[in-house]
Design a protein around this motif. Structure first.
Motif, PDB file in Angstrom:
ATOM      1  N   ILE A  36       3.818  -2.795  -1.896  1.00 19.96           N
ATOM      2  CA  ILE A  36       4.867  -3.265  -0.987  1.00 19.96           C
ATOM      3  C   ILE A  36       6.117  -3.643  -1.767  1.00 19.96           C
ATOM      4  CG2 ILE A  36       5.489  -5.108   0.620  1.00 19.96           C
ATOM      5  CD1 ILE A  36       2.642  -5.069   1.641  1.00 19.96           C
ATOM      6  N   GLY A  37       5.930  -4.339  -2.878  1.00 20.82           N
ATOM      7  CA  GLY A  37       7.083  -4.708  -3.697  1.00 20.82           C
ATOM      8  C   GLY A  37       7.799  -3.502  -4.269  1.00 20.82           C
ATOM      9  N   ALA A  38       7.053  -2.421  -4.541  1.00 24.39           N
ATOM     10  CA  ALA A  38       7.642  -1.216  -5.121  1.00 24.39           C
ATOM     11  C   ALA A  38       8.403  -0.376  -4.104  1.00 24.39           C
ATOM     12  CB  ALA A  38       6.548  -0.365  -5.769  1.00 24.39           C
ATOM     13  N   GLY A  39       8.253  -0.698  -2.817  1.00 21.06           N
ATOM     14  CA  GLY A  39       9.008   0.036  -1.810  1.00 21.06           C
ATOM     15  C   GLY A  39       8.174   0.870  -0.860  1.00 21.06           C
ATOM     16  N   TRP A  40       6.884   0.608  -0.802  1.00 13.86           N
ATOM     17  CA  TRP A  40       5.996   1.301   0.138  1.00 13.86           C
ATOM     18  C   TRP A  40       6.542   1.139   1.540  1.00 13.86           C
ATOM     19  CZ3 TRP A  40       0.518  -1.111   1.151  1.00 13.86           C
ATOM     20  CH2 TRP A  40      -0.167  -0.358   2.109  1.00 13.86           C
ATOM     21  N   GLY A  41       6.760   2.253   2.217  1.00 10.15           N
ATOM     22  CA  GLY A  41       7.374   2.230   3.538  1.00 10.15           C
ATOM     23  C   GLY A  41       6.395   2.511   4.660  1.00 10.15           C
ATOM     24  N   ASN A  42       6.904   2.978   5.778  1.00 10.52           N
ATOM     25  CA  ASN A  42       6.080   3.201   6.956  1.00 10.52           C
ATOM     26  C   ASN A  42       5.584   4.631   7.090  1.00 10.52           C
ATOM     27  OD1 ASN A  42       6.053   0.536   7.941  1.00 10.52           O
ATOM     28  ND2 ASN A  42       8.112   0.789   8.750  1.00 10.52           N
ATOM     29  N   GLU A  43       5.939   5.481   6.104  1.00  5.12           N
ATOM     30  CA  GLU A  43       5.343   6.802   6.090  1.00  5.12           C
ATOM     31  C   GLU A  43       3.985   6.724   5.402  1.00  5.12           C
ATOM     32  OE1 GLU A  43       7.240   6.356   2.097  1.00  5.12           O
ATOM     33  OE2 GLU A  43       7.765   5.830   4.164  1.00  5.12           O
ATOM     34  N   ARG A  44       3.114   7.656   5.723  1.00  5.06           N
ATOM     35  CA  ARG A  44       1.798   7.685   5.082  1.00  5.06           C
ATOM     36  C   ARG A  44       1.821   8.584   3.855  1.00  5.06           C
ATOM     37  NH1 ARG A  44      -3.173   7.571   9.343  1.00  5.06           N
ATOM     38  NH2 ARG A  44      -2.434   5.914  10.712  1.00  5.06           N
ATOM     39  N   HIS A  45       0.766   8.441   3.054  1.00  6.20           N
ATOM     40  CA  HIS A  45       0.525   9.318   1.906  1.00  6.20           C
ATOM     41  C   HIS A  45       1.596   9.215   0.826  1.00  6.20           C
ATOM     42  CE1 HIS A  45      -2.845  10.851   4.071  1.00  6.20           C
ATOM     43  NE2 HIS A  45      -2.100  11.287   5.050  1.00  6.20           N
ATOM     44  N   SER A  46       2.008   7.987   0.528  1.00  6.20           N
ATOM     45  CA  SER A  46       2.807   7.751  -0.668  1.00  6.20           C
ATOM     46  C   SER A  46       1.862   7.709  -1.867  1.00  6.20           C
ATOM     47  CB  SER A  46       3.567   6.423  -0.560  1.00  6.20           C
ATOM     48  OG  SER A  46       4.530   6.466   0.458  1.00  6.20           O
ATOM     49  N   LEU A  47       2.432   7.895  -3.050  1.00  3.46           N
ATOM     50  CA  LEU A  47       1.656   7.766  -4.282  1.00  3.46           C
ATOM     51  C   LEU A  47       2.205   6.594  -5.078  1.00  3.46           C
ATOM     52  CD1 LEU A  47      -0.470   8.951  -6.307  1.00  3.46           C
ATOM     53  CD2 LEU A  47       1.433  10.202  -7.346  1.00  3.46           C
ATOM     54  N   LEU A  48       1.332   5.668  -5.442  1.00  2.37           N
ATOM     55  CA  LEU A  48       1.707   4.548  -6.296  1.00  2.37           C
ATOM     56  C   LEU A  48       1.290   4.865  -7.720  1.00  2.37           C
ATOM     57  CD1 LEU A  48       2.706   1.583  -6.637  1.00  2.37           C
ATOM     58  CD2 LEU A  48       0.326   0.889  -6.278  1.00  2.37           C
ATOM     59  N   VAL A  49       2.256   4.883  -8.641  1.00  2.00           N
ATOM     60  CA  VAL A  49       1.972   5.082 -10.068  1.00  2.00           C
ATOM     61  C   VAL A  49       2.230   3.755 -10.756  1.00  2.00           C
ATOM     62  CG1 VAL A  49       2.520   6.371 -12.154  1.00  2.00           C
ATOM     63  CG2 VAL A  49       2.660   7.501  -9.923  1.00  2.00           C
ATOM     64  N   TYR A  50       1.180   3.183 -11.334  1.00  3.31           N
ATOM     65  CA  TYR A  50       1.276   1.850 -11.918  1.00  3.31           C
ATOM     66  C   TYR A  50       1.205   1.919 -13.440  1.00  3.31           C
ATOM     67  CZ  TYR A  50       0.528  -3.111 -12.681  1.00  3.31           C
ATOM     68  OH  TYR A  50       0.666  -4.403 -13.106  1.00  3.31           O
TER      69      TYR A  50
END
Length: 213
Positions: free
Chosen positions: A8-22
């Motif tokens: 959420i802090g990184a900018g996860w929005g309301n679209e599905r199937h984002s990729l989080l790279v940590y």
């Protein structure tokens, strides 16, 4: 909960199937199956993530390499030196290969952080070694995506997060190797995501009270 807050802090929005790279203590990547709204409103499954890659204690390996070959007053200074030195080495690190583990598929959370460096020769520089460490995660992610038959079209967005994401060079290496343009918000982090989750939780708690009144 930490991963949700980070996303959420990184900018996860309301679209599905984002990729989080940590980029952090545990370098990792996860596909997010739900939207931010579904999570904040409590309508999503408890775990909205599909883990694609996790490299336990990768951050410890990176810090150890920086401590070995660079001088500095603190760990942050030494990591910045590694980043700066890596920028002077060409893609491919002149043939040096950094492996986080001999077999990443058998690595667990409790596995000791045993990495290895391959094809290192006297002609190689500290810059080559430094860049190979950053490229190690990039090529692992590329391998993981290929194994899952995923590419840039599989994700609505790619979000970069974690302390290591502050390195523009590292993010660019991962983007180039994996053909994944990444979004990065320098001012957003897990703390911001935690605050948003707290606000959402308070709204859920107090909603029955308002309804009763």
């Amino acid at each position: 909960s930490d991963t949700v807050a980070t996303a959420i802090g990184a900018g996860w929005g309301n679209e599905r199937h984002s990729l989080l790279v940590y980029y952090g203590t545990f370098n990792s990547a996860a596909r997010i199956h739900r939207s931010r709204r579904e999570v904040l409103e409590g309508t999503a499954a408890l775990n909205p993530f599909e883990w694609i890659l996790s490299v336990p204690r990768a951050g410890n390996q990176l810090s150890h390499i920086a401590d070995l070959i660079f001088e500095g007053l603190n760990a942050s200074d030494r990591l910045q030196s590694l980043d700066a030195m890596a920028s002077g080495s060409p893609p491919g690190s002149n043939g040096v290969v950094f492996l986080h583990a001999d077999d990443i598929t058998k690595t667990t959370v409790s596995s000791p952080p045993k990495c290895s460096v391959r094809y290192l020769e006297p002609r190689h520089t500290r810059g080559d070694l430094s860049r190979s460490v950053l490229e190690g995660f990039a090529f692992l992610l590329r391998w993981s995506l290929a194994t899952e038959k995923l590419d840039r079209t599989s994700f609505s967005s790619v979000l970069a997060a974690g302390g290591g994401a502050r390195s523009a060079l590292w993010r660019q290496i991962v983007s180039d190797v994996c053909s994944l343009p990444q979004q990065y918000r320098p001012s957003a982090d897990r703390g911001l995501g935690s605050a948003l989750l707290a606000v959402a939780a308070l709204a859920v708690i107090h909603e029955p009270v308002r309804a009763a009144k």
